[in-house]
Every structure is written in C-alpha cells, then in structure tokens.
Design an enzyme around this catalytic site. Structure first.
Site, PDB file in Angstrom:
ATOM      1  N   ASP A   1     -29.045 -26.274   2.621  1.00  0.00           N
ATOM      2  CA  ASP A   1     -28.953 -26.501   1.172  1.00  0.00           C
ATOM      3  C   ASP A   1     -29.821 -25.492   0.417  1.00  0.00           C
ATOM      4  O   ASP A   1     -29.426 -24.971  -0.629  1.00  0.00           O
ATOM      5  CB  ASP A   1     -29.412 -27.918   0.812  1.00  0.00           C
ATOM      6  CG  ASP A   1     -28.632 -29.001   1.531  1.00  0.00           C
ATOM      7  OD1 ASP A   1     -27.431 -28.795   1.772  1.00  0.00           O
ATOM      8  OD2 ASP A   1     -29.226 -30.045   1.846  1.00  0.00           O
TER       9      ASP A   1
ATOM     10  N   ASN B   1     -22.470 -22.000   9.500  1.00  0.00           N
ATOM     11  CA  ASN B   1     -23.451 -21.713  10.533  1.00  0.00           C
ATOM     12  C   ASN B   1     -22.721 -21.159  11.764  1.00  0.00           C
ATOM     13  O   ASN B   1     -21.490 -21.090  11.799  1.00  0.00           O
ATOM     14  CB  ASN B   1     -24.307 -22.943  10.870  1.00  0.00           C
ATOM     15  CG  ASN B   1     -23.472 -24.111  11.384  1.00  0.00           C
ATOM     16  OD1 ASN B   1     -22.504 -23.947  12.130  1.00  0.00           O
ATOM     17  ND2 ASN B   1     -23.853 -25.331  10.993  1.00  0.00           N
ATOM     18  N   ARG B   2     -23.461 -20.752  12.760  1.00  0.00           N
ATOM     19  CA  ARG B   2     -22.858 -20.115  13.943  1.00  0.00           C
ATOM     20  C   ARG B   2     -21.825 -21.022  14.611  1.00  0.00           C
ATOM     21  O   ARG B   2     -20.734 -20.576  14.971  1.00  0.00           O
ATOM     22  CB  ARG B   2     -23.961 -19.741  14.936  1.00  0.00           C
ATOM     23  CG  ARG B   2     -23.458 -18.927  16.129  1.00  0.00           C
ATOM     24  CD  ARG B   2     -24.419 -19.018  17.299  1.00  0.00           C
ATOM     25  NE  ARG B   2     -25.706 -18.442  17.011  1.00  0.00           N
ATOM     26  CZ  ARG B   2     -26.147 -17.291  17.519  1.00  0.00           C
ATOM     27  NH1 ARG B   2     -25.393 -16.573  18.315  1.00  0.00           N
ATOM     28  NH2 ARG B   2     -27.352 -16.857  17.229  1.00  0.00           N
TER      29      ARG B   2
ATOM     30  N   GLU C   1     -20.106 -23.573  13.304  1.00  0.00           N
ATOM     31  CA  GLU C   1     -18.919 -23.739  12.451  1.00  0.00           C
ATOM     32  C   GLU C   1     -18.029 -22.506  12.499  1.00  0.00           C
ATOM     33  O   GLU C   1     -16.794 -22.610  12.512  1.00  0.00           O
ATOM     34  CB  GLU C   1     -19.366 -24.017  11.007  1.00  0.00           C
ATOM     35  CG  GLU C   1     -19.988 -25.389  10.815  1.00  0.00           C
ATOM     36  CD  GLU C   1     -20.706 -25.534   9.477  1.00  0.00           C
ATOM     37  OE1 GLU C   1     -20.907 -26.678   9.043  1.00  0.00           O
ATOM     38  OE2 GLU C   1     -21.084 -24.499   8.878  1.00  0.00           O
TER      39      GLU C   1
END
Length: 491
Positions: A275, A205-206, A208
């Site tokens: 997920d 994600n952004r 991370e």
C-alpha cells in the site's frame, strides 16, 4: 539528476483519488509464554490491540502521510467495523472519505495475533464477503468516483478482490482518467489483469506476475520478460514488480528495465508495505515524476514502513531522510512522533558502541539555560535524545496559555541544534514510558532537581548508567520570561 527535494515539496499541493477495497486491520499484540494444555497451540497473553484502516484505506493514509490530499471511495457494511472505519478516516484532516454503506455485506476485517517481542504473526482471522458488490452499490461507487475525478492529479485503484472494484468500475475509471489525461496506478489482484487495460502503471508482486503471465520469475531477466508480456496484455506504460527483500523491477513499455535493491533494514512487519509503495508512486506521478525516480522513492518508502509495527504509514520527513544524502537533510529528519522509529535508530547506535543519553523538557522558549543543559548532556554521551512534551502535555503541566509555541515549532528549533541527535515527542505528563523504551545510559536534568526526583533515574541506574544534574544559569527561566513578556509596558 532528479530533484527529489523539489518533488516532495510539491506533493502537499496535490489531490489524489483512491478507490478500492477498504478493511479494518486489527493487530492483537502479546507475549507467548506457554503452550495450551487443551491443544498443542501457543497461548498469547494479550497486552494491547491496534485498530487501523487497512487495504485501500492504508493507501489513503499513506497518501495523506506524504502530505497530499486524498479523496477516498470505498464500501463498508452496516456494522461496528464500518462505523469504526468511518470514524478513523474522518479523523484524518487530509482524507476526504466517501463510504458507500452496503447492508447486505460485512465490513472486511482482518485480525492478526502477533508476538510483541519478536513481531511474529501467529494467526490471522478474516471476516469478509469476497464477491462483487451488487448493482446499486456498484453504481453508487461509480457515481462518486466520476464526481471527483477532475480534482485528481493521479488515481489509485487498490484491488484486494473483495468486490468494490468490479470490472465495470475499473473500466469506467480508467477510461475517464484517460480522457482527462490523469495517470492511473493499479495494485492488482486476481488472474485476469486484462480488466486493467489502459492503466498507466501496474504493480504486481513477483508471485502475482508469475501467476498471471505463466512465466518464470526466478531471475531479473525472467522478471523483465514476464513484465514485458504483461505490458503488452494490459497496454500499460510500465509495470513495476515488487520483489520483497530483493527490491523492485521497473519494466517500461518503451526503454530498458531498471532493477533496484531493497534498502538494508531490519524488517519488523511487512503488512501493508505494498500500500505504501502504491501511495508513493501515486504521489510522485501526481507531480509529474518519471517512472524511475518514482520507483526509487517508493523503494525508500517501503524501507521505512517495514521497520514499523503493523499496517504503517510513511511521512514526507521519513521519506526525505531515507532517500536524500545526509548532508542535504533538513533538521526535521531528527524529529520523531512515532516511537516505533526508535526501534530502528537505537539498535544501530548501540551496534556501533555509542553511548545514548537522554534529557527532556517543554523547551517552550529556548534560552541560555537550555543551551547549557543540552551542551553538557551531549558532552556526556555519544548520541543525545531529547524528550519533548506535546502541546497537551505542556498545557497540563503549565496551565492555559502554554505552550507559547506549537510542538512542531519547538521540535524544529531543538532539531536545528548540533548537540541534539533526536527529538522524540511524548504525550504523557512525564517521560517515564519513553525512558523505559530508550534505556539511556546517561540521564541529564537541571540542578533544581535532586537525583531521587529525576523521573527514570531507577531505570538508568539499574542498567548501570548515570544521572547528571546540570547547574542552572541564574536569571533564565521560561516561566519568568513568559511572565515578563506579559507585563504592561511603562509609558
């Protein structure tokens, strides 16, 4: 132009291997009506609790929801939560689970306390041991994975940093998949993504992405630059960055970045949406889809699940209805088994000032009487919802030998009718709970009922709606047709 319909049809013939951190997600729902006198904290009056397989287990559930077979490998403790997860995954016909039991660690469990009305998460409590599994468990995981890898059309590594995916397991899986020519999709965790080197596609994600690359990610150009740096570090073919309500960015190692906006939907709960994204990507890559259309499918799938409560899944029919033009959709887009989908459809209709009607029945063998009822019902409203008894419900009402057709067959026939806008399956003997959920302004039933006998009439009339009774068509009755079909033929 990419043929999404053809790709979705192919998914059901594929097997996907998913390895990762399994957890039990417990959603405790209730209403907050007061503040505790003992401490300045809200008091949640609990109304219900939902237990589902989360983490990598939710990836497996989404893969199965899309129609593919999932071979799942994970680790649980020797405890009640582990046994619950084994039972839940074991009840899924498309999931083949291989759970390694490690008595030295608890099964990861997350309990979320949620406001029923607002879907607001008030508190989360976790039970976990977030450290790598021991050598014996690690070897057992690796052996199971390598045994099944040849069956896979694609592989998912779902890393929640709970210990199942050790560096040794990750390395061995990626290397083995590369030799077999299988794509590996990684949902990463941690600060060192180099352990995923050689993965086909990685999906941070952004936040991370910013943390692991130490790059700015404020703009699309920033994200593309940071993802390109990650591509070089990991040696992946592409990086897909999830940007929450802003959408997604695909940055291939070769080629130009592609940025897509999120679908404009009402967000109910984002739990497990990542997920769903990973599962959809794995399913699309399993049928040799290119990265860009795979991302667009994953973006559509995420839009479906964020409109549902809890850790949710997407079905092939829901994905099809989200991603394909309305004119090309099959009648199955009208069919609803998961009532939470109503929470998206109904407000849209009401915002447009549309009058919602409701009728219900078993509709086992469709005959002219049914057609007249449905036509009259649709004429009295702008959108008609048909409640359809499940197979078990029909059997309870009509006895053994009924229904003559499965709920899927009956639903498809109804959904193909122009008069019907939605078909909602209910398990109960009566549609009272469903009527309470829908709150229709028009309630239609056959003329063999009195107004006072119509289930739900109090709800509709209390809301200012009306009950309409439609005259029966003489000579037509499903029970009579079934009885006649069973009569011995003369001669």
């Amino acid at each position: 132009m990419f043929d999404f319909e053809a790709a979705l049809n192919l998914i059901s013939g594929r097997t996907i291997v998913c390895v990762g951190d399994l957890m039990l997600d417990d959603f405790v729902y209730g209403e907050v009506s007061r503040i505790s006198p003992e401490a300045p904290a809200p008091v949640l009056a609990v109304t219900r609790s939902d237990l589902v397989a989360g983490g990598a287990g939710n990836v497996a559930r989404n893969i199965a929801g899309l129609g593919a077979r999932c071979v799942f490998i994970g680790v649980v403790g020797d405890d009640e939560a582990g046994r619950l997860l084994a039972a839940k995954l074991g009840s899924e016909p498309l999931i083949e689970s291989h759970l390694i039991v490690d008595p030295s660690r608890p099964t990861t469990r997350k309990v979320r306390f949620v406001s029923e009305h607002y879907s607001t998460h008030l508190l989360r409590a976790d039970w976990e041991l977030a450290k790598p599994v021991d050598g014996a468990t690690e070897t057992a995981v690796l052996e199971r994975v390598l045994e099944v890898l040849r069956r896979a059309a694609s592989i998912v590594l779902s890393d929640y940093a709970k210990g199942a995916l050790t560096p040794r397991v990750i390395r061995a899986v990626i290397d083995a998949a590369e030799k077999l020519g299988k794509p590996v999709i990684v949902d990463p965790k941690g600060k060192d993504f180099a352990i995923y080197r050689g993965a086909t596609l990685i999906t941070p994600n952004r936040h991370e992405l910013a943390e692991v690359t130490r790059h700015a990610v404020a703009t699309e150009a920033d994200i593309a630059s940071a993802a390109a740096a990650l591509n070089r570090t990991v040696g992946s073919q592409a990086v897909l960055v999830t940007r929450s309500e802003a959408g997604m960015s695909l940055v291939p190692a070769r080629g130009e970045p592609v940025h897509v906006a999120a679908y404009p939907v009402k967000v109910r709960d984002v739990s497990g949406a990542g997920d769903t994204v990973v599962a959809t990507l794995a399913a699309m890559l399993a049928v040799d889809t290119a990265f860009e259309p795979a991302m667009r499918a994953a973006n559509a799938a995420a839009a479906v699940v964020v409109g549902k409560r809890g850790t949710a899944t997407v079905s092939a029919a829901e994905l099809r209805s989200r991603i394909l033009p309305a004119a090309s959709l099959a009648p199955e887009e009208k069919i609803i088994f998961d009532w939470s989908v109503l929470d998206e459809r109904l407000p849209q209709w009401r915002q447009q000032g549309l009058r919602v009607g409701f009728t219900n029945g078993c509709f086992d063998i469709l005959h002219p009487g049914h057609i007249k009822l449905l036509a009259r019902a649709r004429a009295a409203c702008d959108r008609l919802v048909v409640g359809l008894n499940s197979d078990a419900s029909v059997r309870g009402l009509k006895g053994e030998g009924r229904p003559m057709q499965s709920v899927h067959a009956r639903a498809e026939v109804l959904a193909a009718l122009e008069a019907v806008d939605l078909v909602v399956v209910f398990e109960q003997d009566t549609p009272l709970d469903l009527i309470s959920r829908i709150r229709p302004m028009v309630l239609v039933k056959g003329g063999d009922y009195l107004r006072e006998q119509v289930v739900g009439h109090e709800i509709v009339e209390r809301d200012g709606g009306e009950v309409i009774l439609v005259d029966l068509v003489p000579g037509f009755s499903t029970t009579r047709i079934v009885a006649k079909s069973r009569e011995p033929r003369a001669g």
